[in-house]
Design an enzyme around this catalytic site. Sequence first.
Site, PDB file in Angstrom:
ATOM      1  CB  THR A  47      -0.865   0.100   1.270  1.00 32.44           C
ATOM      2  OG1 THR A  47      -0.026   0.497   2.370  1.00 32.44           O
ATOM      3  CG2 THR A  47      -1.564  -1.201   1.577  1.00 32.44           C
ATOM      4  CG  ASP A  48       1.798   5.764  -1.049  1.00 31.59           C
ATOM      5  OD1 ASP A  48       2.603   5.820  -0.105  1.00 31.59           O
ATOM      6  OD2 ASP A  48       1.823   6.571  -1.991  1.00 31.59           O
ATOM      7  CD1 TRP A  49       1.156   8.738   5.026  1.00 29.27           C
ATOM      8  CD2 TRP A  49       3.104   7.658   5.086  1.00 29.27           C
ATOM      9  NE1 TRP A  49       1.817   9.167   6.125  1.00 29.27           N
ATOM     10  CE2 TRP A  49       3.033   8.513   6.189  1.00 29.27           C
ATOM     11  CE3 TRP A  49       4.243   6.861   4.921  1.00 29.27           C
ATOM     12  CZ2 TRP A  49       4.052   8.607   7.125  1.00 29.27           C
ATOM     13  CZ3 TRP A  49       5.263   6.960   5.851  1.00 29.27           C
ATOM     14  CH2 TRP A  49       5.151   7.823   6.934  1.00 29.27           C
ATOM     15  CG  ASP A  96      -3.005   5.120   0.580  1.00 25.22           C
ATOM     16  OD1 ASP A  96      -3.602   6.143   0.984  1.00 25.22           O
ATOM     17  OD2 ASP A  96      -2.057   5.157  -0.212  1.00 25.22           O
TER      18      ASP A  96
END
Length: 743
Positions: free
Chosen positions: A307-309, A311
Amino acid sequence: MGPITLCFVMNLSSYSSEPYLDKILSIEVRIDDLLTRMTLEEKIGQMTQIDIAAITKASGIDETGEKKKTVELDEAKFIDLIERYKVGNFVNGDAVDHDKWATYIKRLQELTLEHSRLQIPIIYGMDHIHGANNVYGATMFPQSINMAATFDPVHTENEAKSIGIECAHLGHAWIYSPVLGLGKNPFWPRFFETYGEDPHLASVLADRFVHTLQENPQTRPYKQAACAKHFLGYSDPRSGWDRTPAMIPDQQLYEFFVPAFQAAIDAGVKTVMINSAEINGIPVHASHDILTELLRSKLGFKGVAMTDWGDIERLYTWHHTAPTVKEAVFQAVTAGIDVSLTPHDPQFADLLKELVNEGRISQERIDLSVQRILRLKMELGLFDDARFPIAGEPDEKTRAKYQQKSKEATLDSIVLLKNEGILPIKPGRKILVVGEFAKTRRALCGGWTYVWFARSDKPFPKEMQTLYSALQDEFGTDSVDYATLENFDQKSQDADLILSVISSEPYAELLGNFTDQVLHGVHAEIAQKVMDSGIANVTVVIEGRPLLVTDIFDATDAFIWAGLPGYYGGGAIAQVLSGKWNPNGKLPFSYPAYPLHFSPYNRKWMETLVYHEDINPRISLADFGSGLSYSQFEYSDLELSTKQIAEDEKLVAKIRVKNTGPFVGKETIMWFLKDDFASITRPIRELAHFEKTELEVNESKVFEFVIEPRKHLTFPDKTGDVLLEKGTFTLMVGDLETSFTLN
Ligand code: BGC
């Protein structure tokens, strides 16, 4: 396995002789062995990634409003995460020197050995996006938008090699690069992190970066995994602001946004990071269609999807597709996520465990992700010789070599867009510089340099030149002066030439969401003064995305787009101005002319209509591929081996290019194709092949492009199926064009 091998293994793996720690066994056998030993918590810990702010002593918020990322380990915090949550991934940290990084990550591995049952090494992720930009003293490269402007994949190869030799041995095993979102939206604040607007150029560079970073023999036994990000469609938000919705038809996704990721996957990219936003109403983190059907089944990705930050939680807090964080975890894991960058607390791990215990997510689903993560760690050697980082920097000779490579990339990335006979600047002329950023280092480098983005020049080494100091070195202190708005009228009286430097403070991600891209306040006032002065002037734009400067462009005598050229940017711009370097960069995007209109070069025919000269006189300020030299290149003798080809045949196109100018120079030969009539409207031209070369004065060479119909003449439909339609095609190179027919 015979006794001799066993003896050997015991020697190599002094801490244990379990099969999964036996590096002589195949990775798949080791993974199977390890998986059978792991508890559910241990498995979920492998899927959890925690940011440095949760395990270090520094507390509080930095100047950008983010939690501090100081590399000062708080062992108790780390041990707690290892013992209670079995966390297997960590990330981030502002720049410190090589040895400090090695000591810190080595300690993380030691503590993991001491405090975990199965001694599974942690993996550490870093945003090294233009060289090893979080290691003090490491060679920094220009930002990706400049790397694209060079049209030379050898520079990308050198950048990836340099990242490897600077930090693979420090435990920076997972590099969150390259950014492969297409730079199609010039208002998006992360534009500078992209390889520009063309899918072919981005694909060539993606391939080169991934291969080089992941397969660099110079770093052995240490290895690094690349991370193609942010899958998919992140780079073209409708509003232009970061992390806002994109509306991209499936056909366009396949045609423009998929190719660079496909190139990275074909190059063996080990990891992918997901788009934080949504496409067509579906947050990508919750999209089984994108994360599993497309990414894995269609494109063939086999590695780790992270995932990104934060998310997953944002499916609840931002996107509202999940009514609770727990449902968000359910949606993302079901969609196909392997690792959650949480970033600061392990709530993800608790919730995922609950979901498995309730039978909503199967053990098999967990095992699938854990196998991928363990495979990544084993392939990187983290279970074996690469587990413990070692201190040290590249030796002086190697460092000097890559510094030189970075300087060359920087020089090749400077784009001259207009020159009315004023450049190169003749010696002895009195140059008056305006624009406060000419005196800063941070403006040349942009975001992701030593810190997320710098608010002052404090993190930058003193040896780094600003543009102003580089100009003084290049032209002599007596020939270069600086004016502010207040003293411009007086100082300009002595000036032969004004150098107007237009730039901005660095930014990153959401904090680069501008309300417009025109000049304001003192910057606008001084630009106006320069235009009104009647003195010869040159404009240099140092910016990661195109600032809207159409009036200035029209009024100035010469215009240079320098992008974010980085550490060596000041010197490179100065050398272009003096003529010591013959510029050869080409715009990797189309520079917009107006605030409310943008059209990439591979536009549709309808977009080329200028209905009324007074209302919309131009489509762009300069198109993709624009860029002047102090030499001229003449294109002639365009020839085709045949005018008619069949699907399984090849056509060889040839062109002669001659340097007719007064200087040695580099030219990028770009071959564009157009499908003249097709069932889906086609771009008016698409880059199909490019090659960069250097030509001596009066030298001419013949260049070839071998057209293979299935590779170069196809396009996707909305399901991603590839269409090859008979008919005529136009081939364009330089200012020439010809056509041929596919039968
Ligand atoms: C960015 C990513 C980056 C990650 C880790 C996120 O905010 O979108 O590109 O890799 O942070 O620092």
